[in-house]
Design a protein around this motif. Structure first.
Motif, short mmCIF file in Angstrom:
data_model
loop_
_atom_site.label_atom_id
_atom_site.label_comp_id
_atom_site.label_asym_id
_atom_site.label_seq_id
_atom_site.Cartn_x
_atom_site.Cartn_y
_atom_site.Cartn_z
N SER A 1 0.83 -1.20 0.00
CA SER A 1 0.00 0.00 0.00
C SER A 1 0.87 1.26 0.00
CB SER A 1 -0.93 -0.01 1.21
OG SER A 1 -1.70 1.16 1.25
N GLN A 2 1.92 1.24 0.80
CA GLN A 2 2.83 2.39 0.85
C GLN A 2 3.56 2.54 -0.49
OE1 GLN A 2 3.21 4.77 3.34
NE2 GLN A 2 4.30 5.75 1.67
N LEU A 3 3.97 1.43 -1.08
CA LEU A 3 4.63 1.49 -2.39
C LEU A 3 3.69 2.07 -3.45
CD1 LEU A 3 6.55 -1.90 -2.58
CD2 LEU A 3 7.56 0.39 -2.66
N GLU A 4 2.43 1.67 -3.41
CA GLU A 4 1.45 2.21 -4.36
C GLU A 4 1.32 3.72 -4.21
OE1 GLU A 4 -1.89 -0.25 -3.31
OE2 GLU A 4 -1.50 -1.64 -4.97
N GLN A 5 1.29 4.18 -2.97
CA GLN A 5 1.21 5.62 -2.73
C GLN A 5 2.46 6.32 -3.23
OE1 GLN A 5 0.26 6.41 1.40
NE2 GLN A 5 -1.41 4.96 1.38
N ASP A 6 3.62 5.72 -3.01
CA ASP A 6 4.88 6.30 -3.48
C ASP A 6 4.92 6.38 -5.00
OD1 ASP A 6 5.65 6.48 -0.83
OD2 ASP A 6 7.05 4.80 -0.92
N VAL A 7 4.51 5.30 -5.66
CA VAL A 7 4.50 5.28 -7.13
C VAL A 7 3.55 6.34 -7.65
CG1 VAL A 7 3.77 3.91 -9.14
CG2 VAL A 7 5.25 2.89 -7.41
N ASN A 8 2.36 6.43 -7.08
CA ASN A 8 1.40 7.45 -7.51
C ASN A 8 1.96 8.85 -7.32
OD1 ASN A 8 -0.54 5.61 -8.37
ND2 ASN A 8 -1.54 5.54 -6.39
N GLY A 9 2.63 9.07 -6.21
CA GLY A 9 3.24 10.38 -5.95
C GLY A 9 4.33 10.70 -6.95
N LEU A 10 5.16 9.71 -7.26
CA LEU A 10 6.22 9.92 -8.24
C LEU A 10 5.65 10.20 -9.62
CD1 LEU A 10 8.75 7.15 -7.16
CD2 LEU A 10 9.11 9.62 -7.03
N GLY B 1 12.22 8.73 -15.09
CA GLY B 1 13.21 7.68 -14.90
C GLY B 1 12.59 6.41 -14.38
N MET B 2 11.28 6.29 -14.52
CA MET B 2 10.57 5.13 -14.02
C MET B 2 9.57 4.68 -15.06
SD MET B 2 8.30 4.66 -10.55
CE MET B 2 7.11 5.90 -10.95
N ASP B 3 9.51 3.40 -15.30
CA ASP B 3 8.54 2.83 -16.22
C ASP B 3 7.25 2.61 -15.44
OD1 ASP B 3 6.99 1.23 -17.87
OD2 ASP B 3 8.69 0.02 -18.55
N SER B 4 6.28 3.48 -15.64
CA SER B 4 5.06 3.41 -14.84
C SER B 4 4.29 2.12 -15.09
CB SER B 4 4.17 4.63 -15.10
OG SER B 4 3.77 4.68 -16.46
N SER B 5 4.29 1.64 -16.32
CA SER B 5 3.59 0.38 -16.62
C SER B 5 4.24 -0.78 -15.87
CB SER B 5 3.61 0.10 -18.12
OG SER B 5 2.91 1.09 -18.81
N ALA B 6 5.56 -0.81 -15.87
CA ALA B 6 6.28 -1.87 -15.17
C ALA B 6 6.06 -1.77 -13.66
CB ALA B 6 7.76 -1.82 -15.49
N ALA B 7 6.04 -0.56 -13.14
CA ALA B 7 5.83 -0.38 -11.71
C ALA B 7 4.45 -0.88 -11.30
CB ALA B 7 6.00 1.09 -11.33
N ARG B 8 3.45 -0.52 -12.07
CA ARG B 8 2.08 -0.97 -11.77
C ARG B 8 1.95 -2.49 -11.93
NH1 ARG B 8 -0.79 3.30 -10.54
NH2 ARG B 8 -0.38 5.30 -11.53
N ALA B 9 2.61 -3.04 -12.93
CA ALA B 9 2.58 -4.50 -13.13
C ALA B 9 3.24 -5.22 -11.95
CB ALA B 9 3.27 -4.87 -14.44
#
Length: 60
Positions: A13-22, A34-42
């Motif tokens: 849950s914290q990682l999801e919040q961090d990814v959304n913030g980034l 510098g981050m692949d958003s599709s890969a992060a969500r996958a």
């Protein structure tokens, strides 16, 4: 085991919040995130699936 799963759920849950913030910060900036958003969500979805599987194993 359930305590460990609950800890994993909180961490994800914290990682999801961090990814959304980034991603939000990157979309308001001209620079590349510098981050692949599709890969992060996958990856997050994969972790969610793993937790669901683990929960199923502990129920049986």
């Amino acid at each position: 085991m359930m305590k460990a799963i609950a800890t994993l759920e909180r961490a994800i849950s914290q990682l999801e919040q961090d990814v959304n913030g980034l991603l939000s910060a990157a979309s308001s900036s001209d620079s590349s995130p510098g981050m692949d958003s599709s890969a992060a969500r996958a990856a997050l979805q994969s972790l969610d699936s793993l937790i669901t599987e683990l929960k199923g194993q502990t129920d049986g």
